[in-house]
Design an enzyme around this catalytic site. Structure first.
Site, short mmCIF file in Angstrom:
data_model
loop_
_atom_site.label_atom_id
_atom_site.label_comp_id
_atom_site.label_asym_id
_atom_site.label_seq_id
_atom_site.Cartn_x
_atom_site.Cartn_y
_atom_site.Cartn_z
N GLU A 168 56.96 85.75 5.32
CA GLU A 168 56.47 84.89 4.36
C GLU A 168 55.33 83.93 4.73
O GLU A 168 54.41 83.73 3.89
CB GLU A 168 57.56 84.01 4.01
CG GLU A 168 57.33 82.91 2.76
CD GLU A 168 58.49 81.78 2.80
OE1 GLU A 168 58.52 81.14 1.84
OE2 GLU A 168 59.23 81.79 3.67
N ASP A 169 55.26 83.64 6.04
CA ASP A 169 54.33 82.65 6.55
C ASP A 169 53.30 83.41 7.30
O ASP A 169 52.41 81.95 8.14
CB ASP A 169 55.12 81.68 7.15
CG ASP A 169 56.09 80.78 6.29
OD1 ASP A 169 55.71 80.64 4.91
OD2 ASP A 169 57.05 80.00 6.68
#
Length: 706
Positions: free
Chosen positions: A76-77
């Site tokens: 996700e990051d």
């Protein structure tokens, strides 16, 4: 910050055969991906995944879950992808990380429609691999522990989401310690004054009474020693939020709240649990209604323990939980006990529940086809409730949420039993269906052929399964009724334009209106979601007059000579769409009668006065008054609702007078201004469907001469 070797040591303390190289590689990979990223507190971001991994290591989980925790934010990051994680760590871990990522993207506190859809995704993720939820819960726990670095509005949002979703889910999974901590952390954000007040009162109480926990623990150990039982005894004060909730639920002040202390007795065997219970009850008086035996009747998440509340030292109520060591391990980790390791092998705990079976018991009562509101209600009912245990007449155990009724019991047995339920006996005594069941009661359901669920049942039952089944049955019943009504309205509408209603015509209309079937078309027609005029316009647009082309009342009749005028006969009140005939009157023009009007018999010998007429084909204004003779219940709000139903059909009440008034019913004549016969049938059928309308007929008065 915890180092890779610190984490490996933590895991190897319970799993000496852990793959240290795998953990080390995951640590290095995660640190590299998150390099340069900071948390709101200013700490390096990777301290968060490491802390989540440590929480799961404390729960003694397997290597795959620990690695997933270290990598749970990489997809996700960071620039890492599913393919990258799979290439480095294998498909199992990649799918776990991807599952956590998808859960992170769910906005569980958004609108009701979106929240219901996200709940569906949540349960889908749980059904694939429950470890995804374990990582997400640990992630939320660490975020709540460090929430002070976030903006106040974000703190409140996360805290509410935690209290509404994650804390109850942790409790439902058997991880009560995590539920307690999540609730307390959320409470600290949402009501800091309330939490501080509880803590201050605790300090005052300890100052006044001394160390109550040590005293009661010593008392319990003394009684167990006398019974020659070797057991561990622990005591604790309950969490501030738990106390606050009890105060709110019971409407009690802190000084009147009794059971604010809890004690655990860990025995060597199941037999000794019951011996310990006897010793405690022999020493202190048991509080009626506060005994639960979850050893003989375990919860669906594997939880086993004996709960009893006694009046202890100085009359203070204390709760005592008695269980074995293996039961305690499951009580601490819940469903997660399935993945627990010790000495390098997965723990063979006989009380650890199979997560696949557990998630099946949680979701089997949830119907994904339900409306969003219904599905969301069912999810929360299944997640948030405690249980009671009742018995069938044959002695089989039925698990129900607290507050359940005989109707809930019937639907747990089988939907058919619930649908046909007409009564119930509890412990051999006939009781109302809204009776709240208690632990240990025997329930016998009485059924009858032809019985159907009642709308009032929705407010009686508490289980998601029962509510879903009742709503489905009511919808099906309404659908059958609406289809019949729609069929009649469609037939009238087709006759009105001189066309024959056929199955092919209805199927064609449904297809052109993007409806799945002709039954769906008729159902919507009967429930007034669409109009018969729209159906006709869809098939025969050339036959329908459009707004602006509304027929003037003076031109409503076809067949009159240019100088003839007409009036509707008051005796039969004909409306457009009905077969009509005209009777001429000298100096008064033509009086329009319905073809079945009894008055016409008076003119059988005067055929020269008869005029063959018909209504103009097109859209008529709602100016044709029809009288209805109605009998309705004499209850508050009934007449208002009847008027509202008429208004919803775009009809106007021009007059209303009562013919009879009784304590239990009214009989009245209602004059309604309508467009045509189709409009009349729609209004009448809608009124007939109301449960407070006993009878409704069209009122014709032969005494009202033309």
């Amino acid at each position: 910050m915890t180092t890779a070797e610190d984490l490996i040591d933590l895991v190897r303390a319970y799993n000496p055969k852990s793959n240290a190289n795998l953990l080390r590689r995951a640590f290095v990979y995660g640190a590299g991906m998150h390099e340069g990223q900071l948390r709101h507190s200013g700490d390096p971001y990777f301290t968060h995944p490491v802390a989540v991994a440590a929480v799961l290591a404390d729960m003694q989980l397997d290597d795959a879950t620990i690695v997933t925790a270290l990598l749970h934010d990489t997809i996700e990051d960071t620039k890492s992808t599913f393919g990258d994680v799979e290439a480095h760590f294998g498909k199992e871990i990649a799918e776990l990380v991807d599952g956590v990522t998808k859960l992170t993207n769910l906005q569980l506190n958004s609108s009701e429609t979106k929240q219901a859809e996200n709940f569906r995704k949540l349960f889908m993720a749980m059904s694939r691999d429950l470890r995804v939820i374990l990582v997400k819960l640990a992630d939320r726990l660490h975020n709540m522990r460090t929430i002070k670095s976030m903006r106040p509005d974000k703190q409140a949002q996360k805290a509410r989401e935690t209290m509404d979703i994650y804390a109850p889910l942790a409790g439902r999974m058997g991880m009560q310690w995590m539920r307690d901590e999540l609730e307390d952390l959320g409470f600290q954000v949402l009501n800091p004054e309330g939490r501080t007040s509880i803590i201050r009162r605790f300090i005052t109480l300890q100052r006044e009474t001394g160390d109550v926990i040590h005293k009661i623990t010593t008392d319990i150990r003394h009684e167990l020693d006398k019974a020659r039982i070797e057991a561990e005894v622990f005591g604790r004060a309950k969490k501030p939020y738990s106390i606050w909730r009890k105060m709110e639920e019971k409407k009690l002040s802190f000084s009147r709240l009794s059971d604010i202390y809890g004690f655990r007795v860990i025995c060597a065997s199941e037999f000794e649990c019951y011996v310990a219970l006897g010793a405690i009850h022999q020493r202190w008086r048991a509080v009626p209604g506060r005994f639960k035996d979850y050893i003989s009747q375990p919860k669906s998440n594997g939880y086993r323990s004996i709960h009893t509340t006694v009046s202890g030292r100085d009359g203070k109520r204390v709760e005592v939980q008695i269980r074995t060591r293996q039961m305690h391990e499951v009580a601490e980790t819940g469903v997660a006990a399935h993945w627990s390791y010790r000495d390098g092998i997965r723990v063979e705990n006989p009380f650890a529940v199979d997560p696949v079976k557990w998630i099946a018991t949680l979701t089997e009562r949830l119907d994904p086809s339900e409306d969003n509101e219904d599905f969301l209600e069912a999810v929360k009912l299944e997640m948030y409730t405690d249980q009671v245990f009742c018995f069938t007449p044959k002695g089989e155990v039925v698990k129900l949420p607290r507050g359940a009724t005989p109707l809930d019991f019937a639907y747990v047995i089988h939907t058919r039993i619930g649908d046909s339920c007409v009564g119930a006996k509890v412990d051999g005594i006939r009781v109302p269906l809204w009776t709240r069941l208690k632990n240990g009661q025997s329930v016998d359901i009485i059924t009858a052929e032809g019985q159907r669920p009642q709308a009032t049942w929705i407010d009686i039952v508490v289980t998601g399964r029962a509510k879903t089944a009742i709503r489905r049955s009511l919808r099906d019943e309404d659908r059958e009724r609406f289809i019949k009504l729609g069929l009649e309205l469609a037939r009238i509408a087709f006759d009105h334009v001189g066309k024959r209603m056929t199955d092919r015509a209805l199927i064609t209309a449904a297809r052109r209106m993007d409806l799945p079937s002709s039954d769906e078309l008729l159902s919507r027609l009967g429930s007034a979601e669409i109009t018969a005029r729209l159906v006709i316009e869809t098939l025969y647009p050339e036959l329908i007059a459009h707004p602006g082309d509304e027929i003037e009342p003076g031109r409503a009749i076809v067949g009159l000579s240019p100088k003839q005028t007409f009036q509707r006969a008051r005796c039969c009140q004909p409306v457009p769409g009905e077969r009509i005939v005209g009777i001429t009157y000298r100096g008064r023009g033509v009086m329009i009668h319905a073809i079945d009007c009894p008055i016409l018999g008076e003119f059988e010998e005067e055929t020269e006065r008869w005029v063959d007429l018909q209504w103009h084909s097109g859209l008529h204004p709602a100016v044709h008054t029809v009288s209805f003779d109605m009998t309705i219940s004499n209850d508050a709000g009934v007449l208002g609702r009847i008027c509202t139903l008429i208004g919803q059909q775009k009809a106007n009440i021009s007059d209303l007078h009562f013919r009879d008034r009784k304590p239990d019913f009214y009989r009245l004549i209602v004059d309604v201004d309508l467009r045509d016969v189709e409009h009349m049938h729609a209004v009448r059928q809608m009124l007939e469907a109301d449960s407070d309308v006993a009878t409704i007929t069209r009122h014709r008065d032969p005494d009202l001469k033309p």
